[in-house]
Design a protein around this motif. Structure first.
Motif, PDB file in Angstrom:
ATOM      1  N   ASP A 169      69.705  70.210 -38.585  1.00 52.49           N
ATOM      2  CA  ASP A 169      70.087  70.669 -39.886  1.00 52.49           C
ATOM      3  C   ASP A 169      69.871  69.405 -41.002  1.00 52.49           C
ATOM      4  N   GLN A 170      69.295  69.760 -42.222  1.00 51.71           N
ATOM      5  CA  GLN A 170      69.076  68.886 -43.142  1.00 51.71           C
ATOM      6  C   GLN A 170      70.464  68.009 -43.574  1.00 51.71           C
ATOM      7  N   THR A 171      71.497  69.128 -43.645  1.00 45.53           N
ATOM      8  CA  THR A 171      72.540  68.636 -43.756  1.00 45.53           C
ATOM      9  C   THR A 171      73.209  67.340 -43.134  1.00 45.53           C
ATOM     10  N   VAL A 190      72.407  59.525 -34.624  1.00 41.44           N
ATOM     11  CA  VAL A 190      72.552  60.953 -35.241  1.00 41.44           C
ATOM     12  C   VAL A 190      71.300  61.921 -34.538  1.00 41.44           C
ATOM     13  N   ILE A 191      70.030  61.311 -34.810  1.00 45.56           N
ATOM     14  CA  ILE A 191      68.863  62.213 -34.432  1.00 45.56           C
ATOM     15  C   ILE A 191      68.884  62.151 -32.701  1.00 45.56           C
ATOM     16  N   VAL A 192      68.923  61.175 -32.262  1.00 43.55           N
ATOM     17  CA  VAL A 192      68.712  61.206 -30.748  1.00 43.55           C
ATOM     18  C   VAL A 192      69.864  61.955 -30.029  1.00 43.55           C
ATOM     19  N   PRO A 193      71.105  61.616 -30.353  1.00 41.40           N
ATOM     20  CA  PRO A 193      72.122  62.539 -29.787  1.00 41.40           C
ATOM     21  C   PRO A 193      71.856  64.153 -30.085  1.00 41.40           C
ATOM     22  N   ALA A 194      71.426  64.269 -31.358  1.00 41.87           N
ATOM     23  CA  ALA A 194      71.319  65.749 -31.607  1.00 41.87           C
ATOM     24  C   ALA A 194      69.932  66.234 -30.879  1.00 41.87           C
ATOM     25  N   LEU A 195      69.069  65.479 -30.383  1.00 39.70           N
ATOM     26  CA  LEU A 195      67.831  66.080 -29.680  1.00 39.70           C
ATOM     27  C   LEU A 195      68.199  66.045 -28.100  1.00 39.70           C
ATOM     28  N   LEU A 196      69.275  65.333 -27.858  1.00 38.83           N
ATOM     29  CA  LEU A 196      69.092  65.181 -26.460  1.00 38.83           C
ATOM     30  C   LEU A 196      69.199  66.599 -25.529  1.00 38.83           C
ATOM     31  N   PRO A 197      70.106  67.576 -25.962  1.00 39.24           N
ATOM     32  CA  PRO A 197      69.920  68.666 -25.290  1.00 39.24           C
ATOM     33  C   PRO A 197      68.724  69.511 -25.349  1.00 39.24           C
ATOM     34  N   ALA A 198      67.564  69.353 -26.471  1.00 46.09           N
ATOM     35  CA  ALA A 198      66.535  69.842 -26.306  1.00 46.09           C
ATOM     36  C   ALA A 198      65.679  69.219 -25.478  1.00 46.09           C
ATOM     37  N   VAL A 199      65.732  67.907 -25.425  1.00 45.24           N
ATOM     38  CA  VAL A 199      64.986  67.230 -24.381  1.00 45.24           C
ATOM     39  C   VAL A 199      65.439  67.613 -22.904  1.00 45.24           C
TER      40      VAL A 199
ATOM     41  N   SER B 111      77.793  69.397 -41.010  1.00 43.97           N
ATOM     42  CA  SER B 111      77.692  68.197 -41.371  1.00 43.97           C
ATOM     43  C   SER B 111      78.455  67.234 -40.450  1.00 43.97           C
ATOM     44  N   LEU B 112      79.131  67.792 -39.514  1.00 46.11           N
ATOM     45  CA  LEU B 112      79.789  67.110 -38.474  1.00 46.11           C
ATOM     46  C   LEU B 112      78.896  67.008 -37.233  1.00 46.11           C
ATOM     47  N   LEU B 113      79.341  65.798 -36.669  1.00 44.80           N
ATOM     48  CA  LEU B 113      78.409  65.616 -35.237  1.00 44.80           C
ATOM     49  C   LEU B 113      79.001  66.331 -34.205  1.00 44.80           C
ATOM     50  N   PRO B 114      78.708  67.415 -33.702  1.00 46.41           N
ATOM     51  CA  PRO B 114      79.327  67.925 -32.707  1.00 46.41           C
ATOM     52  C   PRO B 114      79.633  67.255 -31.084  1.00 46.41           C
ATOM     53  N   TRP B 115      78.882  66.099 -31.046  1.00 46.81           N
ATOM     54  CA  TRP B 115      79.155  65.465 -29.850  1.00 46.81           C
ATOM     55  C   TRP B 115      80.105  64.181 -30.066  1.00 46.81           C
ATOM     56  N   ARG B 116      80.471  64.017 -31.379  1.00 47.08           N
ATOM     57  CA  ARG B 116      81.539  62.950 -31.583  1.00 47.08           C
ATOM     58  C   ARG B 116      83.170  63.822 -31.689  1.00 47.08           C
ATOM     59  N   THR B 117      84.026  63.123 -31.441  1.00 48.39           N
ATOM     60  CA  THR B 117      85.131  63.772 -31.427  1.00 48.39           C
ATOM     61  C   THR B 117      85.856  63.599 -33.089  1.00 48.39           C
ATOM     62  N   VAL B 118      86.878  64.202 -33.426  1.00 47.29           N
ATOM     63  CA  VAL B 118      87.071  64.055 -34.830  1.00 47.29           C
ATOM     64  C   VAL B 118      87.286  62.707 -35.168  1.00 47.29           C
ATOM     65  N   GLU B 119      87.861  61.928 -34.581  1.00 46.26           N
ATOM     66  CA  GLU B 119      88.180  60.425 -35.202  1.00 46.26           C
ATOM     67  C   GLU B 119      86.956  59.564 -35.100  1.00 46.26           C
ATOM     68  N   LYS B 120      86.002  59.711 -34.385  1.00 44.17           N
ATOM     69  CA  LYS B 120      84.957  59.109 -34.312  1.00 44.17           C
ATOM     70  C   LYS B 120      83.825  59.880 -35.311  1.00 44.17           C
ATOM     71  N   ASN B 121      83.937  61.095 -35.707  1.00 46.85           N
ATOM     72  CA  ASN B 121      83.448  61.807 -36.729  1.00 46.85           C
ATOM     73  C   ASN B 121      83.801  60.930 -37.991  1.00 46.85           C
ATOM     74  N   VAL B 122      85.002  60.622 -38.269  1.00 45.42           N
ATOM     75  CA  VAL B 122      85.609  60.186 -39.235  1.00 45.42           C
ATOM     76  C   VAL B 122      85.187  58.648 -39.554  1.00 45.42           C
ATOM     77  N   ALA B 123      85.009  57.949 -38.205  1.00 44.89           N
ATOM     78  CA  ALA B 123      84.632  56.539 -38.341  1.00 44.89           C
ATOM     79  C   ALA B 123      83.208  56.176 -38.731  1.00 44.89           C
ATOM     80  N   LEU B 124      82.299  57.334 -38.613  1.00 46.30           N
ATOM     81  CA  LEU B 124      80.909  57.190 -38.639  1.00 46.30           C
ATOM     82  C   LEU B 124      80.392  56.163 -39.661  1.00 46.30           C
ATOM     83  N   GLY B 125      81.053  56.336 -40.845  1.00 46.82           N
ATOM     84  CA  GLY B 125      80.328  55.580 -41.735  1.00 46.82           C
ATOM     85  C   GLY B 125      81.003  54.086 -41.708  1.00 46.82           C
TER      86      GLY B 125
END
Ligand SMILES: Nc1ncnc2c1ncn2[C@@H]1O[C@H](COP(=O)(O)OP(=O)(O)OP(=O)(O)O)[C@@H](O)[C@H]1O
Ligand SMILES: [Mg+2]
Lengths: 279, 278
Positions: A169-171, A190-199, B111-125
């Motif tokens: 997603d662009q977002t 972001v990109i690598v973990p997002a792609l892992l399931p597809a790979v 906009s959230l990273l589903p593979w990160r927990t809530v706190e790790k999402n918040v820590a991203l930046g």
């Protein structure tokens, strides 16, 4: 088994969201064993009807002794190890190269246009047809086996990765940029973990192909492995050995599938539908 | 003595607001946007002029599809306007997300990273930018602000939509931004949580002196929070109306919303939005 649908890149989906993935996961051992019933019936009938001297259909009871003979002289273990080595290196190379190419092609329309015709051409080539070329160029050795397996297995991974890149997603990318992540960080976090399931879905589809092609190359070229042993047994008129080795090949395939299934449910347990709900 | 103290006093008042002539945080001149659509390039906004002053709270309203999200992406440096447009962040032409400007997206789930927990999402930046301790502290603080401390270890998809949006808000707040760009951040929330978070946002705004650009469909919300409400009208859209909200701060959910000034403005904004409809 499910390769036909999953190989279609446009319908490819994340393992976590896939219905098939869920249903395989829920299959407990009882129904899976029940699935072996036809095979058991077939083998029993065969055992009753077949005669031990038959040159074509030796009954299953003779297979075991054939296998024990192969085991005792060490040929079986060496062959299984050789086959597994080719399979693992081939699939591993296909995964790395396929994922990188899929990332490039999926991320840049220019690269996609430039490379897609070549890919389509190469993909349409039957792996068996590549064997003569590969032996000419590389000779009868492990490198040749690995090359053919890699070329056969790479497409499912490449196409799934390409589809995965287009689904990001662009977002998500915007959010990473807004949070001041640099290019390297964006790829890594972001990109690598997002792609892992597809790979990984690509790997699931490619693995059975890689098993089949490894055996095929060995049968065609007699370079060491279970396939070479099958071909040799067939040429020397030992049908019981041939059947026994086919069972071994089937078992290897099941093993590969089982291991990948375990890796999948472990690595992607964070995805919705993967987790058991109790942590 | 007095003369010596002068600069110090001036600096202190610059951190407060209001000042006679505050600087412009954003300045848009002749801003047009064209986006690819099925029938070729579609013009979304045409020749928009506006500025956002430092420390100002500006809301953008307009019907669905009028280009609010697009406008916010331009301010956030995530989208380039057509050549000839000018978008400045302080004196710099915007070209990529400026440091300190954080966007909170309308589509929170994406906009959230589903593979990160809530706190790790918040820590991203914050990762790699502040020390471990400071990171942990800021993440905890941000999660407390949106009342999600208890869900720190959960994956976002286990949270309700409104909670996910709050995670996104916490992720932005943890960055201690000087500008917040918020795209319908409270759209998915129930009335109770919404009021709480509105007041929380106003509190943060008053504490930090951040500049806020806020997109919403809710007239009361826009008026309650803002110093100014911009209304997009037409297709391609332009700023049809700019309504200054003079209600005094700190504001109060009941008193402010029942004051005479508020009710007059409310009618004015409604009319401006309705005008956009025909
Ligand atoms: N990525 C895109 N590519 C092409 N056109 C787009 C894109 N994003 C939005 N648009 C178009 O731009 C116009 C404005 O969209 P935008 O999302 O800015 O509206 P909005 O005011 O935020 O609406 P809403 O209130 O529904 O969120 C719409 O006509 C939409 O179709
Ligand atoms: Mg929008």
């Amino acid at each position: 088994m499910t390769a036909a649908t999953a190989a279609d890149p446009d319908r490819a989906h994340q393992p976590g969201g896939s219905d098939q993935a869920k249903s395989t996961k829920r299959t407990t051992s009882a129904p899976r064993l029940r699935g072996l019933l036809p095979l058991v019936v077939l083998l029993s009938v065969w055992e009753l009807v077949g005669s031990p001297g038959s040159p074509f259909f030796p009954p299953p009871s003779t297979w075991g002794s054939a296998l024990i003979g192969l085991w005792e002289n060490g040929a079986l273990l060496a062959a299984v190890l050789a086959t597994l080595t080719t399979f693992c290196i081939g699939l591993g190379t296909a995964t790395v190269v396929g994922a990188v190419l899929g990332l490039v092609v999926g991320g840049s329309p220019g690269a996609d246009r430039a490379m897609s015709p070549t890919f389509e051409f190469a993909r349409a080539m039957p792996p068996a047809a590549m064997v003569p070329i590969a032996t000419l160029l590389l000779g009868y050795d492990e490198t040749m086996k690995v090359t053919v397996v890699t070329l056969a297995a790479i497409w499912a991974i490449l196409l799934n990765t390409r589809a995965g890149v287009r689904r990001i997603d662009q977002t998500l990318l915007d959010a990473a940029r807004s949070l001041q992540l640099g290019t390297v960080e964006r790829i890594r976090k972001v990109i690598v973990p997002a792609l892992l399931p597809a790979v990984f879905l690509g790997v699931r589809v490619a693995a059975p192909i890689a098993v089949v092609i490894t055996l095929l190359v060995e049968i065609l070229t007699h370079v060491e492995g279970v396939g070479a042993l099958i071909a040799q047994s067939q040429r020397t008129f030992q049908p019981a050995r041939v059947y026994a080795l086919i069972l071994v090949a089937g078992a290897l395939s099941l093993l590969v599938n089982g291991v990948l299934g375990m890796v999948e449910s472990h690595v992607f347990r964070y995805l919705p539908g993967k987790a058991d709900g109790s942590e | 003595m007095k003369a010596n103290e002068q600069p110090v006093a001036e600096q202190a008042s610059a951190e407060d607001r209001p000042q006679p002539q505050p600087r412009n945080t954003f300045e848009c001149r002749n801003l047009s946007v064209e986006l690819r659509s099925s029938g070729g390039l579609a013009c979304i906004c045409r020749s928009i002029d506006f500025e956002v002053r430092e420390g100002e709270f500006v809301s953008i309203m307009g019907r669905s599809g009028s280009g609010k999200t697009t406008l916010l992406r331009i301010l956030g440096g995530l989208l380039s306007p057509t050549p000839g447009s000018t978008v400045r962040y302080y004196s710099e032409q915007v070209d990529g997300p400026p440091r300190g400007v954080i966007t909170v997206f309308q589509n929170y789930a994406a906009s959230l990273l589903p593979w990160r927990t809530v706190e790790k999402n918040v820590a991203l930046g914050l990762e790699g930018k502040v020390s471990k301790d400071e990171k942990a502290e800021r993440v905890a603080e941000a999660l407390a602000m949106v009342s999600l401390s208890k869900r720190a270890k959960d994956y976002p998809w286990r949270l309700s939509g409104g909670m996910q949006q709050r995670v996104q808000l916490a992720r932005a707040l943890a960055m201690r931004p000087s500008v917040l760009l918020l795209d319908e951040p409270f759209g998915a929330l129930d009335a109770m949580t919404k009021t709480t978070l509105q007041d929380e946002l106003l509190h943060v705004y008053e504490q930090t002196g951040a500049t806020v650009v806020f997109v919403t469909h809710d007239v009361d919300e826009a008026l309650y929070l803002s110093d100014r409400v911009l209304i997009l009208q037409g297709d391609p859209s332009t700023i049809g109306e700019s309504v200054a909200v003079q209600c005094s701060r700190p504001r109060d959910q009941i008193e402010t919303k029942q004051s005479e000034g508020f009710l007059t403005l409310r009618r004015k904004v409604y009319e401006a939005i309705m005008q956009g409809h025909d």
